[in-house]
Design a protein around this motif. Structure first.
Motif, short mmCIF file in Angstrom:
data_model
loop_
_atom_site.label_atom_id
_atom_site.label_comp_id
_atom_site.label_asym_id
_atom_site.label_seq_id
_atom_site.Cartn_x
_atom_site.Cartn_y
_atom_site.Cartn_z
N GLU A 240 0.82 -0.92 0.11
CA GLU A 240 0.14 -0.13 0.03
C GLU A 240 0.96 1.05 -0.37
OE1 GLU A 240 -3.05 2.15 3.00
OE2 GLU A 240 -3.62 0.06 2.32
N GLY A 241 1.14 1.86 -1.36
CA GLY A 241 1.83 3.24 -1.44
C GLY A 241 3.33 2.61 -1.63
N THR A 242 3.24 2.18 -2.86
CA THR A 242 4.71 1.47 -2.42
C THR A 242 5.34 2.21 -2.37
OG1 THR A 242 4.47 -0.92 -3.25
CG2 THR A 242 6.08 0.03 -4.08
N GLU A 243 5.80 3.41 -3.98
CA GLU A 243 6.67 4.29 -4.18
C GLU A 243 7.15 5.08 -2.77
OE1 GLU A 243 7.87 7.74 -7.68
OE2 GLU A 243 6.05 6.18 -8.28
N GLY A 247 10.45 4.64 -1.23
CA GLY A 247 10.99 6.32 -0.83
C GLY A 247 12.21 6.58 0.55
N GLU A 248 11.05 5.90 1.27
CA GLU A 248 11.25 6.20 2.38
C GLU A 248 12.35 5.63 2.98
OE1 GLU A 248 10.47 8.30 6.19
OE2 GLU A 248 9.14 8.51 4.95
N MET A 249 12.26 3.94 2.63
CA MET A 249 13.45 3.51 2.68
C MET A 249 15.09 3.76 2.10
SD MET A 249 14.14 -0.46 2.08
CE MET A 249 12.14 -0.82 2.95
N LEU A 250 14.31 4.32 1.01
CA LEU A 250 16.13 4.44 0.15
C LEU A 250 16.78 5.55 1.14
CD1 LEU A 250 15.39 3.49 -3.25
CD2 LEU A 250 16.17 1.78 -0.55
N SER A 251 15.32 6.52 1.10
CA SER A 251 16.23 7.75 1.47
C SER A 251 16.81 7.74 3.25
CB SER A 251 15.59 8.96 1.14
OG SER A 251 14.38 8.56 3.05
N ALA A 252 16.31 6.96 3.95
CA ALA A 252 16.94 7.14 5.13
C ALA A 252 18.27 5.96 5.20
CB ALA A 252 15.85 5.60 5.98
N VAL A 253 18.76 4.94 4.10
CA VAL A 253 19.66 3.74 3.64
C VAL A 253 20.56 4.61 3.00
CG1 VAL A 253 18.56 1.69 5.17
CG2 VAL A 253 18.81 2.39 1.75
N ASP A 254 20.53 4.93 1.86
CA ASP A 254 21.34 5.53 0.73
C ASP A 254 23.01 6.28 1.18
OD1 ASP A 254 21.74 6.13 -1.70
OD2 ASP A 254 21.60 8.03 -1.78
N GLY A 255 22.53 6.83 2.55
CA GLY A 255 24.21 7.65 2.63
C GLY A 255 24.81 6.74 3.95
N VAL A 256 23.56 5.66 3.87
CA VAL A 256 25.09 4.21 5.18
C VAL A 256 26.52 3.91 4.46
CG1 VAL A 256 25.34 2.55 6.24
CG2 VAL A 256 22.64 3.80 6.30
N GLY A 257 26.08 4.02 3.28
CA GLY A 257 27.36 3.84 2.29
C GLY A 257 27.40 1.84 2.12
N ARG A 277 15.80 4.24 -9.19
CA ARG A 277 16.66 4.40 -8.89
C ARG A 277 17.01 5.85 -8.34
NH1 ARG A 277 22.14 3.73 -8.45
NH2 ARG A 277 22.93 3.45 -10.63
N LYS A 278 16.67 6.68 -9.05
CA LYS A 278 16.74 8.33 -8.82
C LYS A 278 17.30 8.52 -7.13
CE LYS A 278 13.82 10.12 -13.03
NZ LYS A 278 12.74 10.98 -13.35
N SER A 279 16.15 7.44 -6.29
CA SER A 279 16.35 7.50 -4.76
C SER A 279 17.65 7.16 -4.63
CB SER A 279 15.33 7.41 -4.02
OG SER A 279 13.82 8.62 -4.41
N TRP A 280 18.24 6.37 -5.15
CA TRP A 280 19.57 5.31 -4.96
C TRP A 280 20.68 5.86 -5.23
CZ3 TRP A 280 20.79 3.19 -0.81
CH2 TRP A 280 21.87 1.83 -0.46
#
Length: 358
Positions: A240-243, A247-257, A277-280
């Protein structure tokens, strides 16, 4: 792109890959009863070292995490020691290998867990049946995890990551896809919580995000990967509300490295893949399912790379074609997988798929 682009090198985290081909994690149910990897499992992976990176079958982080018979574990020193030979033979052949860490949550009969009750975000049973040696049975109604149990499970993932790297693996992958525990936290139908682990998109992705961070703290972010399956309605998980969710998940982990993100693409969801892909900003490994009728691997691979993937993850083609890299380079032909030997059994359908002549 052409298939030649798949054979260019790439560095992920601290690991150098000789090509862009990845063998997907695939459950084969051929471990010992106590969850140790065998000599046949080592040979299975050795045969497929034409892949620049191999990701092992789902490997449970605890007794309670187990969902299926004769699947391997990584929660004891004996289990970890049994994996050392797998890492050794893959490295001797010049390839890299990650261990996939797994928790089934509400999936699987309690007999798979030594009688322990299933744990899940909420006390909602998965639909359908679960396979056991005694036959198919209903999935149990799980016990809703307490906050303390959730945090303990996150620590188990981190501990399993340490054991895997200690056994010689280049890294580990959190299985956050396909209806298992991290995915169950994402679903509105499987996660009915009203505390900090449920409700909003930020709360529903929290288990995955905190687990990834704990694994990164344990072994280094450049040894950690995350597998996700956006828009996959598997085992009763309705996102429910995949994007918004991813988007929330990738914004949270994108900076972890992290070393890379592994996306299992749902059929017909290429546009969603490209938007996410634009969020990663990191390395993207794509398990492509653009069409209901898949094209042959030598067409799938360049198409995935053209779509923005850095690595291409394939499953059944590697299962049935130990020398899949050579077959992709030559445009086929390909062995067909024998579905009757996917899970459990002997070396038949496991170690005996033929290679190309010469």
């Amino acid at each position: 792109m052409t298939t030649e682009s798949a054979f260019s090198p790439l560095t992920i985290g601290r690991t150098h890959l000789r090509n862009r081909l990845v063998m997907s994690a695939m459950t084969r149910s051929r471990a010992t009863g106590d969850g140790r990897a065998t000599a046949d499992i080592a040979e299975y992976y050795r045969q497929r070292t034409g892949a620049g990176l191999l990701v092992t079958e789902t490997t449970q982080i605890s007794t309670r995490a187990r969902s299926y018979p004769t699947t391997p574990g990584i929660h004891s020193t004996e289990q970890a020691a049994s994996w050392e030979r797998v890492a050794e033979v893959v490295h001797d052949a010049g390839s890299a290998v990650y261990l996939q860490l797994f928790h089934g949550g509400r999936v699987g009969d309690d007999s798979m867990r030594g009688g322990l009750a299933a744990h899940a975000p909420s006390a909602v049973a998965a639909p359908g049946k679960s396979f056991t040696p005694a036959g198919l049975v209903d999935h149990p109604v799980p016990t809703a995890m307490t906050d303390a149990e959730i945090r303990a499970t996150i620590r188990e993932f981190a501990g399993a990551a340490r054991l895997a790297v200690g056994a010689g693996f280049d890294g580990v992958q959190l299985h956050g896809a396909n209806g298992y525990l991290p995915h169950q936290f994402l679903g509105r139908s499987s996660n009915l919580r009203t505390d900090d682990w449920g409700g909003s998109a930020a709360n529903r992705v929290r288990f995955t995000v905190e687990t990834i961070r704990a694994m990164a703290d344990a072994v280094g972010p450049d040894r950690v990967s995350l597998r996700i399956s956006p828009a996959a309605d598997v085992l009763g998980v309705d996102e429910e509300g995949t994007e918004e969710l991813y988007g929330e998940m990738l914004s949270a982990v994108d900076g972890v490295g992290l070393a890379f993100l592994d996306v299992v693409e749902a059929v017909g969801q290429r546009e969603l893949t490209q938007r996410l892909r634009k969020s990663w900003s990191g390395v993207l490994a794509l398990n492509p399912h653009r069409d209901a009728e898949p094209a042959p691997p030598h067409e799938v691979v360049p198409d995935a790379l053209d779509s923005g993937a850095d690595l291409v993850v394939l499953g059944k083609p590697w299962l049935a074609n130990p020398d899949l890299d050579r077959r992709i380079a030559s445009g086929g032909p390909y062995n067909e997988p024998d579905h009757t030997t996917f899970y459990g059994g002997t070396a038949a359908g496991f170690l005996d798929y033929p290679a190309l002549a010469g």
